[in-house]
Write a protein that holds these residues in place. Structure first.
Motif, PDB file in Angstrom:
ATOM      1  N   ALA A   1     -37.517  17.425  -8.058  1.00  0.00           N
ATOM      2  CA  ALA A   1     -37.077  18.552  -8.873  1.00  0.00           C
ATOM      3  C   ALA A   1     -38.112  18.960  -9.918  1.00  0.00           C
ATOM      4  N   CYS A   2     -38.904  18.019 -10.392  1.00  0.00           N
ATOM      5  CA  CYS A   2     -39.754  18.296 -11.556  1.00  0.00           C
ATOM      6  C   CYS A   2     -41.227  18.461 -11.243  1.00  0.00           C
TER       7      CYS A   2
ATOM      8  N   ARG B   1     -42.060  20.370 -18.882  1.00  0.00           N
ATOM      9  CA  ARG B   1     -40.834  21.053 -19.337  1.00  0.00           C
ATOM     10  C   ARG B   1     -39.680  20.791 -18.376  1.00  0.00           C
ATOM     11  N   ARG B   2     -39.982  20.757 -17.101  1.00  0.00           N
ATOM     12  CA  ARG B   2     -38.949  20.456 -16.110  1.00  0.00           C
ATOM     13  C   ARG B   2     -38.471  19.009 -16.253  1.00  0.00           C
ATOM     14  N   TRP B   3     -39.404  18.079 -16.505  1.00  0.00           N
ATOM     15  CA  TRP B   3     -39.028  16.679 -16.728  1.00  0.00           C
ATOM     16  C   TRP B   3     -38.137  16.564 -17.952  1.00  0.00           C
ATOM     17  N   LEU B   4     -38.465  17.270 -19.013  1.00  0.00           N
ATOM     18  CA  LEU B   4     -37.675  17.216 -20.232  1.00  0.00           C
ATOM     19  C   LEU B   4     -36.266  17.758 -19.995  1.00  0.00           C
TER      20      LEU B   4
ATOM     21  N   VAL C   1     -29.280  21.054 -14.378  1.00  0.00           N
ATOM     22  CA  VAL C   1     -28.140  20.715 -13.527  1.00  0.00           C
ATOM     23  C   VAL C   1     -28.494  19.573 -12.575  1.00  0.00           C
ATOM     24  N   VAL C   2     -29.697  19.597 -12.030  1.00  0.00           N
ATOM     25  CA  VAL C   2     -30.136  18.504 -11.154  1.00  0.00           C
ATOM     26  C   VAL C   2     -30.144  17.190 -11.933  1.00  0.00           C
ATOM     27  N   GLY C   3     -30.621  17.234 -13.165  1.00  0.00           N
ATOM     28  CA  GLY C   3     -30.616  16.032 -13.997  1.00  0.00           C
ATOM     29  C   GLY C   3     -29.206  15.536 -14.260  1.00  0.00           C
ATOM     30  N   MET C   4     -28.270  16.459 -14.460  1.00  0.00           N
ATOM     31  CA  MET C   4     -26.876  16.065 -14.671  1.00  0.00           C
ATOM     32  C   MET C   4     -26.292  15.426 -13.413  1.00  0.00           C
ATOM     33  N   VAL C   5     -26.598  15.978 -12.271  1.00  0.00           N
ATOM     34  CA  VAL C   5     -26.100  15.407 -11.014  1.00  0.00           C
ATOM     35  C   VAL C   5     -26.698  14.019 -10.785  1.00  0.00           C
ATOM     36  N   LEU C   6     -27.995  13.890 -11.030  1.00  0.00           N
ATOM     37  CA  LEU C   6     -28.630  12.579 -10.863  1.00  0.00           C
ATOM     38  C   LEU C   6     -28.051  11.564 -11.848  1.00  0.00           C
ATOM     39  N   GLY C   7     -27.775  12.005 -13.067  1.00  0.00           N
ATOM     40  CA  GLY C   7     -27.162  11.119 -14.053  1.00  0.00           C
ATOM     41  C   GLY C   7     -25.758  10.718 -13.651  1.00  0.00           C
TER      42      GLY C   7
END
Length: 100
Positions: free
Chosen positions: A60-61, A66-69, A12-18
Motif C-alpha cells: 500500500a505504501c 506520507r503514505r506510511w504515516l 483505510v488500508v492501515g485500519m483494515v490491517l490493524g
C-alpha cells in the motif's frame, strides 16, 4: 486537498490491517488458552499477523513516507477501536478471568 484524497485510501488500508492484526491477537488469546500447545499458537499467530501487516504496508505504501504515516495512523486507530470493542464484548459476556 488532493493529498487528502490520495492518502485516505491508505488510511483505510492501515485500519483494515490493524483490525486484522489486533483482531487476530484477540482471537488468539481467546482460543489459545484452551489449547494444548499455547506457545505454538501464540508464536504462529505472531508470525502470520506480522507477515500480513508488513506485506500490506509494503504493497500500500511503497517508498512514500506520507503514505506510511497515513497507514500507521490507520493502524493505530484500529488498535484503539479493537481494544474498545473487545473490552466491551468481554464485559458483556461476563468474562471475569482478567483484571479490568
Amino acid at each position: 486537498m488532493s493529498d487528502f484524497f490520495n492518502l485516505a485510501p491508505v488510511l483505510v488500508v492501515g485500519m483494515v490491517l490493524g483490525a486484522v492484526f489486533f483482531g487476530g491477537l484477540w482471537w488468539t488469546v481467546r482460543h489459545a488458552a484452551s489449547s494444548r500447545w499455547v506457545a505454538l499458537w501464540f508464536f504462529g499467530s505472531l508470525v502470520v499477523r506480522t507477515v500480513i501487516a508488513l506485506t500490506g504496508f509494503y504493497l500500500a505504501c511503497g517508498s512514500d513516507w506520507r503514505r506510511w504515516l497515513a497507514a500507521l495512523l490507520g493502524f493505530s486507530i484500529a488498535r484503539v477501536l479493537v481494544t474498545r470493542l473487545t473490552r466491551s464484548a468481554s464485559l458483556v459476556a461476563g468474562d471475569g478471568s482478567h483484571a479490568p
